[in-house]
Motif scaffolding. Structure first.
Motif, PDB file in Angstrom:
ATOM      1  N   ARG A 166       0.798  -1.227  -0.133  1.00 48.55           N
ATOM      2  CA  ARG A 166       0.112  -0.041   0.087  1.00 48.55           C
ATOM      3  C   ARG A 166       0.782   1.066   0.077  1.00 48.55           C
ATOM      4  NH1 ARG A 166      -2.641  -3.116   3.715  1.00 48.55           N
ATOM      5  NH2 ARG A 166      -1.824  -1.786   5.457  1.00 48.55           N
ATOM      6  N   TRP A 167       1.896   1.202   0.880  1.00 50.30           N
ATOM      7  CA  TRP A 167       2.888   2.278   0.582  1.00 50.30           C
ATOM      8  C   TRP A 167       3.383   2.291  -0.717  1.00 50.30           C
ATOM      9  CZ3 TRP A 167       8.252   2.443  -0.153  1.00 50.30           C
ATOM     10  CH2 TRP A 167       8.680   3.596   0.223  1.00 50.30           C
ATOM     11  N   ALA A 168       3.864   1.331  -1.378  1.00 48.35           N
ATOM     12  CA  ALA A 168       4.426   1.505  -2.674  1.00 48.35           C
ATOM     13  C   ALA A 168       3.369   2.124  -3.518  1.00 48.35           C
ATOM     14  CB  ALA A 168       5.078   0.143  -3.063  1.00 48.35           C
ATOM     15  N   LEU A 169       2.126   1.762  -3.206  1.00 48.44           N
ATOM     16  CA  LEU A 169       0.980   2.026  -4.245  1.00 48.44           C
ATOM     17  C   LEU A 169       0.819   3.600  -4.110  1.00 48.44           C
ATOM     18  CD1 LEU A 169      -0.681   0.971  -6.535  1.00 48.44           C
ATOM     19  CD2 LEU A 169      -2.443   0.634  -4.777  1.00 48.44           C
ATOM     20  N   ALA A 170       0.996   4.014  -2.918  1.00 43.73           N
ATOM     21  CA  ALA A 170       0.613   5.472  -2.658  1.00 43.73           C
ATOM     22  C   ALA A 170       1.771   6.258  -3.261  1.00 43.73           C
ATOM     23  CB  ALA A 170       0.586   5.838  -1.045  1.00 43.73           C
ATOM     24  N   GLN A 171       2.948   5.687  -3.127  1.00 45.36           N
ATOM     25  CA  GLN A 171       3.918   6.569  -4.150  1.00 45.36           C
ATOM     26  C   GLN A 171       3.592   6.904  -5.355  1.00 45.36           C
ATOM     27  OE1 GLN A 171       6.125   7.561  -1.601  1.00 45.36           O
ATOM     28  NE2 GLN A 171       4.734   6.380  -0.516  1.00 45.36           N
ATOM     29  N   SER A 172       3.097   6.075  -6.011  1.00 41.39           N
ATOM     30  CA  SER A 172       2.554   6.358  -7.608  1.00 41.39           C
ATOM     31  C   SER A 172       1.421   7.320  -7.895  1.00 41.39           C
ATOM     32  CB  SER A 172       2.039   4.830  -8.086  1.00 41.39           C
ATOM     33  OG  SER A 172       0.803   4.699  -7.529  1.00 41.39           O
ATOM     34  N   GLY A 173       0.920   7.754  -6.795  1.00 41.30           N
ATOM     35  CA  GLY A 173      -0.158   8.888  -6.944  1.00 41.30           C
ATOM     36  C   GLY A 173      -1.506   8.377  -7.361  1.00 41.30           C
ATOM     37  N   ARG A 194      -9.089  -4.425   1.295  1.00 37.08           N
ATOM     38  CA  ARG A 194      -8.033  -4.220   0.866  1.00 37.08           C
ATOM     39  C   ARG A 194      -7.856  -2.877  -0.129  1.00 37.08           C
ATOM     40  NH1 ARG A 194      -7.401 -10.383  -0.606  1.00 37.08           N
ATOM     41  NH2 ARG A 194      -7.010 -11.090   1.444  1.00 37.08           N
ATOM     42  N   ALA A 195      -9.080  -2.758  -1.097  1.00 40.01           N
ATOM     43  CA  ALA A 195      -9.225  -1.619  -1.900  1.00 40.01           C
ATOM     44  C   ALA A 195      -9.174  -0.345  -1.153  1.00 40.01           C
ATOM     45  CB  ALA A 195     -10.268  -2.045  -2.970  1.00 40.01           C
ATOM     46  N   VAL A 196     -10.042  -0.294  -0.215  1.00 35.27           N
ATOM     47  CA  VAL A 196     -10.326   0.945   0.700  1.00 35.27           C
ATOM     48  C   VAL A 196      -9.389   1.293   1.445  1.00 35.27           C
ATOM     49  CG1 VAL A 196     -11.543  -0.163   2.771  1.00 35.27           C
ATOM     50  CG2 VAL A 196     -12.326   2.242   1.627  1.00 35.27           C
ATOM     51  N   ARG A 197      -8.592   0.289   1.973  1.00 36.22           N
ATOM     52  CA  ARG A 197      -7.535   0.582   2.839  1.00 36.22           C
ATOM     53  C   ARG A 197      -6.243   1.194   1.923  1.00 36.22           C
ATOM     54  NH1 ARG A 197      -5.439  -4.100   6.544  1.00 36.22           N
ATOM     55  NH2 ARG A 197      -4.339  -2.590   7.244  1.00 36.22           N
ATOM     56  N   ALA A 198      -6.180   0.946   0.920  1.00 35.28           N
ATOM     57  CA  ALA A 198      -5.231   1.527  -0.068  1.00 35.28           C
ATOM     58  C   ALA A 198      -5.511   2.630  -0.652  1.00 35.28           C
ATOM     59  CB  ALA A 198      -4.949   0.403  -1.596  1.00 35.28           C
ATOM     60  N   VAL A 199      -6.834   2.954  -0.837  1.00 33.46           N
ATOM     61  CA  VAL A 199      -7.235   4.476  -1.128  1.00 33.46           C
ATOM     62  C   VAL A 199      -7.007   5.366   0.011  1.00 33.46           C
ATOM     63  CG1 VAL A 199      -9.535   5.878  -1.896  1.00 33.46           C
ATOM     64  CG2 VAL A 199      -9.101   3.579  -2.822  1.00 33.46           C
ATOM     65  N   ALA A 200      -7.196   4.892   1.157  1.00 34.41           N
ATOM     66  CA  ALA A 200      -7.103   5.695   2.357  1.00 34.41           C
ATOM     67  C   ALA A 200      -5.679   6.128   2.694  1.00 34.41           C
ATOM     68  CB  ALA A 200      -7.601   4.911   3.574  1.00 34.41           C
ATOM     69  N   GLU A 201      -4.765   5.546   2.013  1.00 27.53           N
ATOM     70  CA  GLU A 201      -3.328   5.923   2.164  1.00 27.53           C
ATOM     71  C   GLU A 201      -2.771   6.640   0.986  1.00 27.53           C
ATOM     72  OE1 GLU A 201      -0.623   2.781   3.418  1.00 27.53           O
ATOM     73  OE2 GLU A 201      -2.055   1.787   4.679  1.00 27.53           O
ATOM     74  N   ILE A 202      -3.559   7.087  -0.008  1.00 30.58           N
ATOM     75  CA  ILE A 202      -3.256   7.969  -1.040  1.00 30.58           C
ATOM     76  C   ILE A 202      -3.735   9.394  -0.796  1.00 30.58           C
ATOM     77  CG2 ILE A 202      -3.429   8.242  -3.490  1.00 30.58           C
ATOM     78  CD1 ILE A 202      -4.025   5.422  -3.995  1.00 30.58           C
ATOM     79  N   PRO A 203      -2.705  10.220  -0.466  1.00 34.11           N
ATOM     80  CA  PRO A 203      -2.923  11.558  -0.062  1.00 34.11           C
ATOM     81  C   PRO A 203      -3.425  12.664  -1.178  1.00 34.11           C
ATOM     82  CG  PRO A 203      -0.777  11.259  -0.010  1.00 34.11           C
ATOM     83  CD  PRO A 203      -1.140   9.944  -0.550  1.00 34.11           C
TER      84      PRO A 203
END
Length: 334
Positions: A166-173, A194-203
């Motif tokens: 999720r952290w790596a995905l957040a770096q992709s914007g 898992r999808a909503v948790r990933a979205v929550a980490e994208i600022p």
């Protein structure tokens, strides 16, 4: 008909016709006076039969057996061909996906291609530790296509590897958001979570907008994940969902923290206090929920909260009354 003419009419090369003869699949019955093979109409029909069976995926040996064995039943072999074809399609699809992902990484040279291949292989490893290291590498050294990261995030079961992904995905914007938006409606509850948790980490603003829509999801886990994140981002629309979380119990501490963050502004503070007080009315919620609601008032400033705590000091539920008295003491001290 001589072999050259047969080759022209059938489309099967003379070399392949000789190979058929060497395997015993085709034996021209006649020879010319000079010793050349002479093919009959029956031979030509057999060539077309062999080629037809080959077009279905049969080997030459299987084609010969099918034509020569009077007791041969095609159903078992056809079923086997269906299985082989499915396996081949799956393998080709996997290869196509890998090639598309490497192409999306825009490699500058073969070293980049080899690194991308190795990283994609590690993301699919059975070892959670290797998947975690691959996720960290993908963000810091070798870029991995967003599609591959999203797929890895949505299928990851290990919490540590999942966090790294999720952290790596957040770096992709924002590039991952359309794929994650689709996953929020997946039939599997774990994939939606898992999808909503990933979205929550994208600022990003688009991620916040997607979380707003998630508040109306029929999946309570999706709502409970989206609401605290929205609260921390200052989105007052999350207040009803956050209050529901306090009442229901799961993640009530996260919900109370998000309400306290929102209550830093006077207008949301009054709205939050009113919502909590309404649910504190006698008979409006179970005893355990009323205790959590009282505790949630701790982070909400304003006169409405003070008045509610003053009333709750005399509540029939001793735990509610003691909590209210303690909170009032803290407010008086402040």
């Amino acid at each position: 008909m001589l072999i050259g003419e047969v080759a022209r009419r059938s489309g099967v090369s003379a070399r392949m016709l000789r190979h058929y003869e060497a395997l015993g699949l085709l034996r021209p019955a006649e020879r010319t006076a000079t010793g050349y093979r002479e093919y009959s109409e029956a031979d030509i029909r057999r060539i077309f039969h062999i080629e037809s069976l080959r077009s279905l995926g049969l080997s030459l040996r299987e084609a010969g057996r099918a034509l020569d064995d009077p007791g041969f039943a095609p159903s078992d072999l056809v079923s086997e061909l269906v299985r082989r074809t499915r396996e081949r399609i799956a393998a080709e699809t996997e290869l196509l996906t890998r090639l598309r992902r490497i192409d999306a990484a825009a490699p500058a040279g073969w070293p980049d291609v080899l690194q991308a291949v190795a990283l994609l292989r590690e993301l699919g490893s059975r070892s959670a530790g290797r998947r975690q290291r691959a996720a960290l590498t993908s963000a810091e050294q070798v870029p991995v296509p967003v599609e591959a990261l999203v797929e890895a995030v949505l299928s990851e079961t290990d919490p540590n590897a999942g966090g790294a992904l999720r952290w790596a995905l957040a770096q992709s914007g924002e590039a991952a958001l359309p794929l994650l938006a689709d996953a929020l409606h997946a039939p599997e509850a774990q994939v939606r979570e898992r999808a909503v948790r990933a979205v929550a980490e994208i600022p990003h603003a688009r991620a916040t907008a997607l979380l707003r829509r998630a508040l109306s999801s029929p999946d309570p886990v999706v709502r409970r994940t989206a609401a605290p994140t929205l609260g921390m981002r200052g989105v007052a629309d999350a207040v009803p969902a956050l209050v529901d979380m306090v009442v229901e119990g799961p993640n009530d501490v996260d919900a109370a923290d998000a309400l306290a963050a929102l209550a830093g502004d006077p207008e949301p503070a009054e709205r939050i206090a009113a919502a909590l007080v309404e649910r504190l009315a006698p008979g409006a919620a179970p005893a355990a929920a009323r205790r959590r609601l009282t505790q949630a008032l701790a982070g909400v400033p304003g006169p409405l909260t003070s008045a509610a705590l003053a009333d709750l000091v005399h509540d029939e539920d001793r735990a509610v009354a003691l909590t209210a008295r303690y909170l009032l003491t803290l407010r008086d001290g402040a």
